[in-house]
Write a protein that holds these residues in place. Structure first.
Motif, PDB file in Angstrom:
ATOM      1  N   PHE A 179       0.872  -1.177   0.000  1.00  0.00           N
ATOM      2  CA  PHE A 179       0.000   0.000   0.000  1.00  0.00           C
ATOM      3  C   PHE A 179       0.904   1.220   0.000  1.00  0.00           C
ATOM      4  CE2 PHE A 179      -2.747   3.020   2.621  1.00  0.00           C
ATOM      5  CZ  PHE A 179      -3.454   3.451   1.517  1.00  0.00           C
ATOM      6  N   THR A 180       1.320   1.655  -1.205  1.00  0.00           N
ATOM      7  CA  THR A 180       2.278   2.761  -1.315  1.00  0.00           C
ATOM      8  C   THR A 180       1.875   3.789  -2.368  1.00  0.00           C
ATOM      9  OG1 THR A 180       3.639   1.599  -2.953  1.00  0.00           O
ATOM     10  CG2 THR A 180       4.175   1.241  -0.624  1.00  0.00           C
ATOM     11  N   SER A 181       0.694   3.656  -2.952  1.00  0.00           N
ATOM     12  CA  SER A 181       0.276   4.596  -3.990  1.00  0.00           C
ATOM     13  C   SER A 181      -0.363   5.834  -3.358  1.00  0.00           C
ATOM     14  CB  SER A 181      -0.736   3.932  -4.933  1.00  0.00           C
ATOM     15  OG  SER A 181      -1.401   4.912  -5.713  1.00  0.00           O
ATOM     16  N   PRO A 182       0.230   7.017  -3.551  1.00  0.00           N
ATOM     17  CA  PRO A 182      -0.397   8.234  -3.017  1.00  0.00           C
ATOM     18  C   PRO A 182      -1.773   8.493  -3.610  1.00  0.00           C
ATOM     19  CG  PRO A 182       1.892   8.635  -3.617  1.00  0.00           C
ATOM     20  CD  PRO A 182       1.539   7.292  -4.169  1.00  0.00           C
ATOM     21  N   LYS A 183      -1.981   8.127  -4.870  1.00  0.00           N
ATOM     22  CA  LYS A 183      -3.289   8.333  -5.493  1.00  0.00           C
ATOM     23  C   LYS A 183      -4.361   7.525  -4.774  1.00  0.00           C
ATOM     24  CE  LYS A 183      -2.045   9.526 -10.262  1.00  0.00           C
ATOM     25  NZ  LYS A 183      -2.164   9.102 -11.679  1.00  0.00           N
ATOM     26  N   ILE A 184      -4.060   6.252  -4.526  1.00  0.00           N
ATOM     27  CA  ILE A 184      -5.033   5.398  -3.851  1.00  0.00           C
ATOM     28  C   ILE A 184      -5.259   5.892  -2.420  1.00  0.00           C
ATOM     29  CG2 ILE A 184      -5.557   3.057  -3.114  1.00  0.00           C
ATOM     30  CD1 ILE A 184      -5.536   3.472  -6.162  1.00  0.00           C
ATOM     31  N   ALA A 185      -4.169   6.244  -1.735  1.00  0.00           N
ATOM     32  CA  ALA A 185      -4.294   6.725  -0.361  1.00  0.00           C
ATOM     33  C   ALA A 185      -5.110   8.018  -0.300  1.00  0.00           C
ATOM     34  CB  ALA A 185      -2.910   6.936   0.245  1.00  0.00           C
ATOM     35  N   ALA A 186      -4.888   8.926  -1.250  1.00  0.00           N
ATOM     36  CA  ALA A 186      -5.638  10.176  -1.270  1.00  0.00           C
ATOM     37  C   ALA A 186      -7.119   9.912  -1.538  1.00  0.00           C
ATOM     38  CB  ALA A 186      -5.068  11.117  -2.325  1.00  0.00           C
ATOM     39  N   ALA A 187      -7.418   8.948  -2.400  1.00  0.00           N
ATOM     40  CA  ALA A 187      -8.814   8.590  -2.658  1.00  0.00           C
ATOM     41  C   ALA A 187      -9.470   8.044  -1.397  1.00  0.00           C
ATOM     42  CB  ALA A 187      -8.887   7.573  -3.791  1.00  0.00           C
ATOM     43  N   ALA A 230      -8.506   8.792   1.700  1.00  0.00           N
ATOM     44  CA  ALA A 230      -8.629   9.926   2.619  1.00  0.00           C
ATOM     45  C   ALA A 230      -9.849  10.770   2.287  1.00  0.00           C
ATOM     46  CB  ALA A 230      -7.362  10.775   2.570  1.00  0.00           C
ATOM     47  N   ASN A 231     -10.106  10.991   1.015  1.00  0.00           N
ATOM     48  CA  ASN A 231     -11.277  11.769   0.632  1.00  0.00           C
ATOM     49  C   ASN A 231     -12.570  11.114   1.088  1.00  0.00           C
ATOM     50  OD1 ASN A 231      -9.932  13.921  -0.600  1.00  0.00           O
ATOM     51  ND2 ASN A 231      -9.751  12.844  -2.549  1.00  0.00           N
ATOM     52  N   ARG A 232     -12.619   9.780   1.023  1.00  0.00           N
ATOM     53  CA  ARG A 232     -13.819   9.091   1.510  1.00  0.00           C
ATOM     54  C   ARG A 232     -13.936   9.190   3.030  1.00  0.00           C
ATOM     55  NH1 ARG A 232     -16.915   5.827  -1.548  1.00  0.00           N
ATOM     56  NH2 ARG A 232     -18.384   6.645  -0.004  1.00  0.00           N
ATOM     57  N   MET A 233     -12.799   9.129   3.736  1.00  0.00           N
ATOM     58  CA  MET A 233     -12.830   9.184   5.201  1.00  0.00           C
ATOM     59  C   MET A 233     -13.311  10.542   5.714  1.00  0.00           C
ATOM     60  SD  MET A 233     -12.036   6.200   6.310  1.00  0.00           S
ATOM     61  CE  MET A 233     -12.890   5.555   4.847  1.00  0.00           C
ATOM     62  N   GLU A 234     -13.202  11.576   4.897  1.00  0.00           N
ATOM     63  CA  GLU A 234     -13.647  12.909   5.307  1.00  0.00           C
ATOM     64  C   GLU A 234     -15.160  13.080   5.216  1.00  0.00           C
ATOM     65  OE1 GLU A 234     -10.074  16.051   4.521  1.00  0.00           O
ATOM     66  OE2 GLU A 234     -11.185  15.377   2.760  1.00  0.00           O
ATOM     67  N   GLU A 235     -15.839  12.120   4.579  1.00  0.00           N
ATOM     68  CA  GLU A 235     -17.275  12.227   4.427  1.00  0.00           C
ATOM     69  C   GLU A 235     -17.980  12.006   5.769  1.00  0.00           C
ATOM     70  OE1 GLU A 235     -18.424   9.519   1.388  1.00  0.00           O
ATOM     71  OE2 GLU A 235     -17.184  10.478  -0.155  1.00  0.00           O
ATOM     72  N   ALA A 236     -19.233  12.435   5.831  1.00  0.00           N
ATOM     73  CA  ALA A 236     -19.999  12.311   7.077  1.00  0.00           C
ATOM     74  C   ALA A 236     -20.218  10.860   7.471  1.00  0.00           C
ATOM     75  CB  ALA A 236     -21.333  13.031   6.924  1.00  0.00           C
ATOM     76  N   VAL A 296      -7.437  12.279   8.939  1.00  0.00           N
ATOM     77  CA  VAL A 296      -8.764  12.681   8.457  1.00  0.00           C
ATOM     78  C   VAL A 296      -9.797  11.573   8.681  1.00  0.00           C
ATOM     79  CG1 VAL A 296      -7.840  14.300   6.755  1.00  0.00           C
ATOM     80  CG2 VAL A 296      -8.203  11.908   6.103  1.00  0.00           C
ATOM     81  N   ASP A 297      -9.466  10.652   9.570  1.00  0.00           N
ATOM     82  CA  ASP A 297     -10.333   9.498   9.848  1.00  0.00           C
ATOM     83  C   ASP A 297     -10.637   9.455  11.346  1.00  0.00           C
ATOM     84  OD1 ASP A 297     -11.675   7.069   9.804  1.00  0.00           O
ATOM     85  OD2 ASP A 297      -9.835   5.870   9.745  1.00  0.00           O
ATOM     86  N   PRO A 298     -11.455  10.385  11.850  1.00  0.00           N
ATOM     87  CA  PRO A 298     -11.667  10.467  13.304  1.00  0.00           C
ATOM     88  C   PRO A 298     -12.364   9.247  13.895  1.00  0.00           C
ATOM     89  CG  PRO A 298     -13.217  11.876  12.132  1.00  0.00           C
ATOM     90  CD  PRO A 298     -12.222  11.408  11.121  1.00  0.00           C
ATOM     91  N   ASN A 299     -13.123   8.525  13.092  1.00  0.00           N
ATOM     92  CA  ASN A 299     -13.868   7.367  13.600  1.00  0.00           C
ATOM     93  C   ASN A 299     -13.154   6.045  13.362  1.00  0.00           C
ATOM     94  OD1 ASN A 299     -16.104   8.966  14.512  1.00  0.00           O
ATOM     95  ND2 ASN A 299     -16.748   9.155  12.372  1.00  0.00           N
ATOM     96  N   ASN A 300     -11.921   6.121  12.878  1.00  0.00           N
ATOM     97  CA  ASN A 300     -11.105   4.926  12.684  1.00  0.00           C
ATOM     98  C   ASN A 300     -11.809   3.902  11.799  1.00  0.00           C
ATOM     99  OD1 ASN A 300      -8.729   3.540  13.037  1.00  0.00           O
ATOM    100  ND2 ASN A 300      -9.268   2.693  15.033  1.00  0.00           N
ATOM    101  N   ARG A 301     -12.295   4.368  10.668  1.00  0.00           N
ATOM    102  CA  ARG A 301     -13.002   3.496   9.724  1.00  0.00           C
ATOM    103  C   ARG A 301     -12.049   2.807   8.754  1.00  0.00           C
ATOM    104  NH1 ARG A 301     -18.560   2.690  10.083  1.00  0.00           N
ATOM    105  NH2 ARG A 301     -18.992   3.232   7.909  1.00  0.00           N
ATOM    106  N   LEU A 328       6.117  11.340  -2.370  1.00  0.00           N
ATOM    107  CA  LEU A 328       4.800  10.931  -1.906  1.00  0.00           C
ATOM    108  C   LEU A 328       3.927  12.140  -1.606  1.00  0.00           C
ATOM    109  CD1 LEU A 328       5.580   8.053   0.642  1.00  0.00           C
ATOM    110  CD2 LEU A 328       4.523   7.806  -1.599  1.00  0.00           C
ATOM    111  N   ARG A 329       4.496  13.116  -0.923  1.00  0.00           N
ATOM    112  CA  ARG A 329       3.701  14.260  -0.497  1.00  0.00           C
ATOM    113  C   ARG A 329       3.164  15.054  -1.668  1.00  0.00           C
ATOM    114  NH1 ARG A 329       7.446  16.512   4.528  1.00  0.00           N
ATOM    115  NH2 ARG A 329       7.257  14.652   5.846  1.00  0.00           N
ATOM    116  N   LYS A 330       4.008  15.250  -2.699  1.00  0.00           N
ATOM    117  CA  LYS A 330       3.561  16.018  -3.857  1.00  0.00           C
ATOM    118  C   LYS A 330       2.387  15.337  -4.543  1.00  0.00           C
ATOM    119  CE  LYS A 330       7.875  18.418  -4.900  1.00  0.00           C
ATOM    120  NZ  LYS A 330       8.933  18.671  -5.904  1.00  0.00           N
ATOM    121  N   ARG A 331       2.493  14.023  -4.736  1.00  0.00           N
ATOM    122  CA  ARG A 331       1.414  13.301  -5.414  1.00  0.00           C
ATOM    123  C   ARG A 331       0.179  13.239  -4.524  1.00  0.00           C
ATOM    124  NH1 ARG A 331       4.209  11.922  -9.752  1.00  0.00           N
ATOM    125  NH2 ARG A 331       6.271  10.984  -9.541  1.00  0.00           N
ATOM    126  N   TRP A 332       0.398  13.063  -3.222  1.00  0.00           N
ATOM    127  CA  TRP A 332      -0.715  13.038  -2.268  1.00  0.00           C
ATOM    128  C   TRP A 332      -1.483  14.362  -2.327  1.00  0.00           C
ATOM    129  CZ3 TRP A 332      -3.246  10.356   1.670  1.00  0.00           C
ATOM    130  CH2 TRP A 332      -3.889  11.123   2.631  1.00  0.00           C
TER     131      TRP A 332
END
Length: 513
Positions: A291-299, A301-307, A343-348, A493-497
């Motif tokens: 699990f090392t792809s910043p694109k996948i990790a960012a995707a 993270a975006n879901r974890m920010e949802e309600a 960005v995952d306060p509920n540890n999902r 990683l950070r730039k792509r993230w």
């Protein structure tokens, strides 16, 4: 797999409202094509797979075509037979002798396959193969520097196929029990190796013809020669002792391929991962090596920010194999996972490591994705940059939103139940009951985790400065083939993230405006 009423209800629950579902797979966007399979089954762990593929290869009439990353003539497909077990090399010689008209065509990544030349016994076997007309063993170097051929595909008579994560090589054979000291889990030199978990999919019908086409194309690129097409008059092949899990379904095929000479780049697998993450409503279950792809990790993270984000559960090895891989892959995983945690306060989002009855790690080599029990994906691709843009990869997918697949959610649920029951050391009904009771993958896992064979939460050990430098600058895992030559200032990683996070956030704002 257990065929219980509870398992059926489990699948029915997650497929509710399926009339509103839209397919995730779209040819030309995130997959190459969609083809029918009259029969399909997921096979877990190499002991089962090796037994089954040996049976089907023995039935072949015209051709056995094998494409893979690694290969070793010295292994036995059934080591439990002890002194009576054949090596893979001997097995193919026997097949060639019993039916000289049957072609055995083997294409392996050049670097991985040539390791055999370090072993006299393997060299002797390859020489015998060279003198056997029915066997054609070739090396695949047709890719940019730093890339590899990583597909694990077998096609038999163009009517039966295998696609998944299991190579016919050393240190792959293991049973679902993953015993601590299985005497059959030995390297050719007699040394024991650690437990190994893997998954593949067996398919019969027109989809095998599509995979045969992919195999012929790869053969032509790698060898600059053509494999003839076969007649379509063969009886359909299927192992006698394997239950069909999926009947008359449509199967999508997704690929990765780097640009090389006249061959165009293909990034279907990357897009499919992103679309899969975006489409999830309740959960995503993943088994993967990296699990090392910043694109996948960012995707993620975006879901974890949802309600109300979906649960995302990964089952992975604690450490990558080899010193270099550990520095490149493990350190990147730590950084990306920690970024998601912010960005995952509920540890999902959780990562688990399977362990044996004695507490030893089980190495996870499987590449599986299950979304809401309506989407099943098995293949060769990892969640790293290499699999998304550098190496040749192939995944097969059953999407329940396709019309032919409307009845598959209960069967997909059984696959997920089967896998998690194995990891947790419980029977399938126990896990199915726990999932039905908690209506949560994470809660079911946490309720069943215990001593002995179980799932450990991954401990994010802080990487050292050298590991961190390699990981942050993607020195061993660039996003594309040219990335090996990019200056350090253009990597990271950070730039792509941050770039994918900004782009996803912009797109989400546009969609809700």
């Amino acid at each position: 797999m257990a065929d219980t009423a509870d398992s059926d209800r489990e699948g029915a629950q997650v497929s509710g409202g399926e009339e509103a579902l839209q397919p995730i797979v779209v040819p030309g966007r995130n997959c190459w094509k969609i083809a029918p399979a009259r029969s399909a089954a997921v096979v877990v762990d190499a002991a089962n797979y090796y037994h089954l593929i040996q049976e089907v290869m023995s039935k072949a009439k015209e051709r056995i075509l094998i494409l893979g990353w690694d290969f070793d003539t010295r292994i036995s497909l059934e080591p439990e037979k002890g002194k009576h077990a054949e090596t893979l090399g001997q097995f193919f010689l026997r097949l060639a002798k019993t039916n000289p008209a049957r072609d055995i065509d083997i294409l392996k990544w050049s670097f991985g396959a040539k390791k055999q030349f370090l072993h006299p016994g393997a060299v002797w076997m390859l020489w015998r193969w060279e003198r056997t007309k029915a066997i054609d063993f070739r090396y695949d170097s047709a890719h940019p520097a730093g890339c590899s051929h990583h597909q694990k595909i077998v096609v038999i008579d163009d009517c039966f196929a295998v696609c998944g994560g299991i190579d016919m090589s050393t240190a792959r054979w293991d049973t679902p029990e993953h015993l601590d000291d299985d005497p059959n889990r030995r390297l050719p030199n007699g040394k024991l190796y650690t437990p190994w978990h893997d998954v593949t999919m067996l398919l019969a019908g027109p989809v095998a013809g599509a995979l045969a086409e992919l195999g012929r194309d790869r053969w032509a690129v790698a060898t600059e020669s053509e494999l003839p097409r076969l007649s379509d008059k063969h009886e359909e092949l299927w192992p006698d002792d394997l239950t069909v899990q999926f009947e008359n379904v449509d199967v999508a095929i997704a690929r990765t391929r780097a640009e090389y000479r006249e061959v165009e780049e293909v990034r279907e697998i990357e897009m499919l991962y992103l679309d899969m993450i975006a489409a999830a409503k309740r959960f995503i279950y993943l088994e993967n090596q990296y699990f090392t792809s910043p694109k996948i990790a960012a995707a993620v993270a975006n879901r974890m920010e949802e309600a109300n984000p979906p649960e995302i559960v990964m089952v992975m090895p604690r450490q990558a194999h080899g010193w270099l891989e550990q520095m490149a892959m493990d350190a990147a995983r730590v950084q990306l996972t920690r970024a998601i945690g912010k960005v995952d306060p509920n540890n999902r989002f959780r990562i688990y490591v399977p362990v044996t009855q004695g507490g030893n790690d089980i190495y996870v080599h499987a590449k599986v994705a299950i979304v809401d029990d309506r989407f099943l994906r098995v293949g060769s691709s990892n969640l790293n940059n290499r699999s998304l843009g550098l190496d040749s990869e192939c995944d097969v997918i059953i999407d329940a939103a396709l019309e032919a697949n409307r009845d598959t959610p209960a069967d997909i649920a059984r696959v997920r139940t089967r896998l998690l029951a194995e990891h947790l050391g419980v029977d399938e009904q126990t896990f199915a009951d726990a999932f039905a009771r908690h209506d949560s993958l994470i809660d079911a896992i946490e309720a069943l985790r215990g001593k002995g064979k179980t799932l450990d939460l991954l401990d994010l050990i802080k990487p050292g400065p050298f590991d961190k430098f390699i990981a942050e600058n993607e020195l061993l895992d660039p996003e594309n083939a040219e990335g090996f030559l990019d200056p350090i200032s253009e990597r990271g990683l950070r730039k792509r993230w941050h770039s994918i996070r900004r782009w996803r956030g912009f797109r989400r704002r546009r969609q809700t405006a």
